[in-house]
Design a protein around this motif. Structure first.
Motif, PDB file in Angstrom:
ATOM      1  N   PRO A 232      45.700 -39.116 -32.851  1.00 61.73           N
ATOM      2  CA  PRO A 232      44.307 -39.571 -32.909  1.00 61.73           C
ATOM      3  C   PRO A 232      44.255 -40.988 -33.502  1.00 61.73           C
ATOM      4  N   PRO A 233      43.300 -41.822 -33.054  1.00 63.59           N
ATOM      5  CA  PRO A 233      43.212 -43.195 -33.552  1.00 63.59           C
ATOM      6  C   PRO A 233      43.231 -43.273 -35.089  1.00 63.59           C
ATOM      7  N   GLN A 234      42.527 -42.338 -35.750  1.00 69.68           N
ATOM      8  CA  GLN A 234      42.482 -42.391 -37.224  1.00 69.68           C
ATOM      9  C   GLN A 234      43.873 -42.203 -37.833  1.00 69.68           C
ATOM     10  N   ALA A 235      44.701 -41.347 -37.171  1.00 63.02           N
ATOM     11  CA  ALA A 235      46.063 -41.105 -37.695  1.00 63.02           C
ATOM     12  C   ALA A 235      46.916 -42.366 -37.520  1.00 63.02           C
ATOM     13  N   ILE A 236      46.745 -43.069 -36.387  1.00 63.27           N
ATOM     14  CA  ILE A 236      47.489 -44.314 -36.171  1.00 63.27           C
ATOM     15  C   ILE A 236      47.022 -45.348 -37.197  1.00 63.27           C
ATOM     16  N   GLU A 237      45.708 -45.412 -37.399  1.00 62.59           N
ATOM     17  CA  GLU A 237      45.158 -46.396 -38.338  1.00 62.59           C
ATOM     18  C   GLU A 237      45.723 -46.175 -39.747  1.00 62.59           C
ATOM     19  N   LYS A 238      45.753 -44.906 -40.165  1.00 66.45           N
ATOM     20  CA  LYS A 238      46.242 -44.600 -41.520  1.00 66.45           C
ATOM     21  C   LYS A 238      47.710 -44.988 -41.670  1.00 66.45           C
ATOM     22  N   LEU A 239      48.493 -44.614 -40.662  1.00 65.97           N
ATOM     23  CA  LEU A 239      49.931 -44.891 -40.730  1.00 65.97           C
ATOM     24  C   LEU A 239      50.191 -46.402 -40.665  1.00 65.97           C
ATOM     25  N   ALA A 240      49.475 -47.081 -39.743  1.00 67.90           N
ATOM     26  CA  ALA A 240      49.688 -48.528 -39.584  1.00 67.90           C
ATOM     27  C   ALA A 240      49.266 -49.268 -40.850  1.00 67.90           C
ATOM     28  N   SER A 241      48.187 -48.831 -41.480  1.00 72.70           N
ATOM     29  CA  SER A 241      47.761 -49.587 -42.665  1.00 72.70           C
ATOM     30  C   SER A 241      48.706 -49.311 -43.842  1.00 72.70           C
ATOM     31  N   TYR A 242      49.259 -48.098 -43.906  1.00 69.15           N
ATOM     32  CA  TYR A 242      50.288 -47.864 -44.943  1.00 69.15           C
ATOM     33  C   TYR A 242      51.499 -48.778 -44.691  1.00 69.15           C
ATOM     34  N   CYS A 243      51.919 -48.863 -43.432  1.00 65.80           N
ATOM     35  CA  CYS A 243      53.104 -49.676 -43.093  1.00 65.80           C
ATOM     36  C   CYS A 243      52.879 -51.129 -43.486  1.00 65.80           C
ATOM     37  N   LYS A 244      51.686 -51.618 -43.207  1.00 65.08           N
ATOM     38  CA  LYS A 244      51.366 -53.014 -43.508  1.00 65.08           C
ATOM     39  C   LYS A 244      51.512 -53.265 -45.012  1.00 65.08           C
ATOM     40  N   GLN A 245      50.932 -52.347 -45.766  1.00 62.19           N
ATOM     41  CA  GLN A 245      50.926 -52.530 -47.216  1.00 62.19           C
ATOM     42  C   GLN A 245      52.328 -52.311 -47.809  1.00 62.19           C
ATOM     43  N   ALA A 246      53.145 -51.470 -47.134  1.00 64.15           N
ATOM     44  CA  ALA A 246      54.492 -51.178 -47.664  1.00 64.15           C
ATOM     45  C   ALA A 246      55.552 -52.135 -47.104  1.00 64.15           C
ATOM     46  N   GLY A 247      55.155 -53.018 -46.172  1.00 63.11           N
ATOM     47  CA  GLY A 247      56.129 -53.961 -45.604  1.00 63.11           C
ATOM     48  C   GLY A 247      57.069 -53.325 -44.588  1.00 63.11           C
ATOM     49  N   ILE A 248      56.565 -52.285 -43.917  1.00 64.27           N
ATOM     50  CA  ILE A 248      57.374 -51.606 -42.879  1.00 64.27           C
ATOM     51  C   ILE A 248      56.850 -52.054 -41.508  1.00 64.27           C
ATOM     52  N   TRP A 249      57.736 -52.459 -40.610  1.00 62.94           N
ATOM     53  CA  TRP A 249      57.298 -52.821 -39.262  1.00 62.94           C
ATOM     54  C   TRP A 249      56.884 -51.571 -38.497  1.00 62.94           C
ATOM     55  N   TYR A 250      55.781 -51.673 -37.769  1.00 63.28           N
ATOM     56  CA  TYR A 250      55.298 -50.557 -36.949  1.00 63.28           C
ATOM     57  C   TYR A 250      55.672 -50.858 -35.499  1.00 63.28           C
ATOM     58  N   ILE A 251      56.587 -50.062 -34.953  1.00 61.83           N
ATOM     59  CA  ILE A 251      56.970 -50.226 -33.541  1.00 61.83           C
ATOM     60  C   ILE A 251      56.328 -49.075 -32.772  1.00 61.83           C
ATOM     61  N   SER A 252      55.541 -49.422 -31.759  1.00 61.39           N
ATOM     62  CA  SER A 252      54.783 -48.404 -31.041  1.00 61.39           C
ATOM     63  C   SER A 252      55.283 -48.287 -29.599  1.00 61.39           C
ATOM     64  N   ASP A 253      55.876 -47.128 -29.292  1.00 59.23           N
ATOM     65  CA  ASP A 253      56.348 -46.876 -27.925  1.00 59.23           C
ATOM     66  C   ASP A 253      55.171 -46.288 -27.144  1.00 59.23           C
ATOM     67  N   GLU A 254      54.598 -47.090 -26.251  1.00 55.82           N
ATOM     68  CA  GLU A 254      53.401 -46.666 -25.518  1.00 55.82           C
ATOM     69  C   GLU A 254      53.720 -46.412 -24.047  1.00 55.82           C
ATOM     70  N   ILE A 255      54.966 -45.978 -23.799  1.00 55.80           N
ATOM     71  CA  ILE A 255      55.448 -45.774 -22.433  1.00 55.80           C
ATOM     72  C   ILE A 255      54.643 -44.705 -21.672  1.00 55.80           C
ATOM     73  N   TYR A 256      54.040 -43.744 -22.422  1.00 59.63           N
ATOM     74  CA  TYR A 256      53.270 -42.703 -21.729  1.00 59.63           C
ATOM     75  C   TYR A 256      51.770 -43.013 -21.695  1.00 59.63           C
ATOM     76  N   HIS A 257      51.406 -44.244 -22.035  1.00 52.20           N
ATOM     77  CA  HIS A 257      49.999 -44.620 -21.859  1.00 52.20           C
ATOM     78  C   HIS A 257      49.668 -44.554 -20.372  1.00 52.20           C
ATOM     79  N   GLY A 258      48.422 -44.201 -20.093  1.00 53.30           N
ATOM     80  CA  GLY A 258      48.028 -43.984 -18.691  1.00 53.30           C
ATOM     81  C   GLY A 258      48.138 -42.505 -18.349  1.00 53.30           C
ATOM     82  N   LEU A 259      48.900 -41.757 -19.163  1.00 51.74           N
ATOM     83  CA  LEU A 259      49.083 -40.324 -18.906  1.00 51.74           C
ATOM     84  C   LEU A 259      48.511 -39.519 -20.074  1.00 51.74           C
ATOM     85  N   VAL A 260      47.227 -39.719 -20.322  1.00 49.49           N
ATOM     86  CA  VAL A 260      46.552 -38.966 -21.382  1.00 49.49           C
ATOM     87  C   VAL A 260      45.511 -38.084 -20.704  1.00 49.49           C
ATOM     88  N   PHE A 261      45.586 -36.763 -20.988  1.00 50.93           N
ATOM     89  CA  PHE A 261      44.704 -35.809 -20.304  1.00 50.93           C
ATOM     90  C   PHE A 261      43.559 -35.381 -21.206  1.00 50.93           C
TER      91      PHE A 261
END
Ligand SMILES: Cc1ncc(COP(=O)(O)O)c(C=O)c1O
Length: 409
Positions: A199-228
């Motif tokens: 869910p967008p909120q879960a991505i937002e929470k994780l991404a904002s933690y990564c930003k603050q902790a200095g961790i790069w967020y790599i997002s594999d979006e290969i299955y975009h387009g295939l959301v039911f």
């Protein structure tokens, strides 16, 4: 004599040492490909076979995409392109972000790669020093940990839990980061093998933690387009520095064309380009021409997607009938990740179960061990990327086989 013998012995020792193979970077084989080989053998012998093991569309590449390369083929000059890809394709990919996600992406930040697979190597080489730690949710796509290992980095696999929706939380990541710092986390949404759409909120929470902790967020979006079900969300919405990896393999039905892309923060582009120039020169130029046309094949691709949606409904029925639900329903990609403990005989592994299923019914599926070497035994991954006919016949057969196995017939 002693000097001569010493010299010969030293020479042998040197030669033997030269033949030493690095142990630290040895990687595991991909079980799905082993199952594929066994299924192909059966098929070649003329026996009915149902391919639900590999994660690739059963449908061919759209006709319009194949047509698009005919002029280039006739011309015959199929040469190198710039390492980052042709300007036309980079611009078209950038436009895709505006159209799909309302994100403004400078085409200069787009790097075209040989499938998403090459993007992973480039991203890790760009971001990491030898020995760095990369966090990977488990279960996950097996090549992640193998690429990480092959590059001399350390995979830190973090267990996901079906009861919490197979979603990585900042708290779980922080536990490992506080221990020894993590350089980057790699998240796939929709996920392979669980089909989970974060869910967008879960991505937002994780991404904002990564930003603050200095961790790069790599997002594999290969299955975009295939959301039911659920909302497809690009990680750039929450972190302008996120590294986005995507591909023409899945939604666009172009696995064999080996063509994908990544979006990088501007300051990483020059380094990525230099690495790509040296490692790959460029992605296949014919495939770049084809990829450009893929963005206009929407009608054909949406018809194929509707077939997956029907397959998903059929297999959700099987899941229900056999009581195989192991967490939230797979909202995206084209996989089901089923707990099959109820089908296992005493002492039997998932690998053995998949072998028996193939031998007794012709249905090929992948053992969970591929995606989770620790807890995956007891799970299987079923791909519904095949035709509706294949999936519906396989579902009937599987239900019958499973009921007989658990003495329900
Ligand atoms: C999650 C995920 N990422 C990446 C890939 C690699 O795809 P490609 O190199 O064809 O783009 C796959 C292939 O199955 C996958 O499942």
């Amino acid at each position: 004599m002693a000097a001569m013998e010493k010299h010969t012995a030293a020479k042998h020792h040197h030669l033997a040492a030269m033949r030493h193979i690095a142990q630290a970077r040895k990687v595991d084989s991909f079980l799905a490909m082993d199952v594929l080989a066994a299924a192909n053998q059966r098929e070649a012998a003329g026996e009915a076979t149902y391919h639900l093991e590999v994660g690739q569309p059963g449908a061919p590449t759209p006709q319009s995409v194949r047509d698009a390369i005919s002029a280039t083929l006739a011309d015959g000059r199929i040469g190198y392109t710039e390492a980052a890809g042709t300007k036309a394709l980079r611009q078209r990919i950038a436009r895709h972000y505006a159209d799909q996600y309302g994100q403004s992406v400078d085409p200069a930040r787009v790097m075209v790669t040989t499938g998403s697979s090459a993007s992973f190597s480039l991203a890790f080489l760009l971001l990491c020093d030898p020995g760095d730690r990369i966090a990977l949710p488990r279960p996950g796509y097996p090549a992640y940990r193998n690429i990480v290992r092959a590059l001399g980095l350390e995979p830190v696999e973090i267990d996901l839990d079906p009861d919490s929706g197979w979603v990585l939380t900042p708290e779980a990541l922080a536990k490992h980061h506080d221990d020894v710092p993590i350089r980057a986390v790699l998240i796939a949404s929709p996920n392979n093998p669980t089909g989970t759409v974060m869910p967008p909120q879960a991505i937002e929470k994780l991404a904002s933690y990564c930003k603050q902790a200095g961790i790069w967020y790599i997002s594999d979006e290969i299955y975009h387009g295939l959301v039911f079900d659920g909302e497809q969300c690009c990680a750039l919405s929450f972190d302008e520095d996120a590294i986005i990896i995507n591909s023409f393999s899945k939604y666009y039905c172009m696995t064999g064309w080996r063509i994908g892309w990544m979006i990088l923060p501007e300051r990483l582009v020059r380094g990525a380009e230099a690495l790509a120039q040296n490692l790959f020169i460029c992605a296949p130029s014919l495939s770049q021409t084809a990829a450009l046309a893929a963005f206009d094949a929407t009608d054909e691709l949406e018809t194929i997607k509707a077939g997956y949606a029907a397959n998903r409904q059929r297999l959700l029925q099987t899941q229900e009938v056999l009581g195989l639900a192991g967490g939230p329903p797979p909202d995206g990609a084209f996989y089901m990740y089923w707990p099959v403990q109820t089908l296992l005989r005493p002492g039997e592994t998932s690998v053995a179960l998949c072998d028996s299923l193939l031998a007794e019914t012709g249905i090929a599926i992948t053992p969970g061990n591929d995606f989770d070497p620790v807890h995956g035994d007891g799970f299987v991954r079923v791909s519904f990327a095949g035709s509706q006919e294949t999936i519906s016949e396989a579902a009937d057969l599987f239900e019958h086989w499973a009921k007989r196995r658990s003495n329900r017939l």
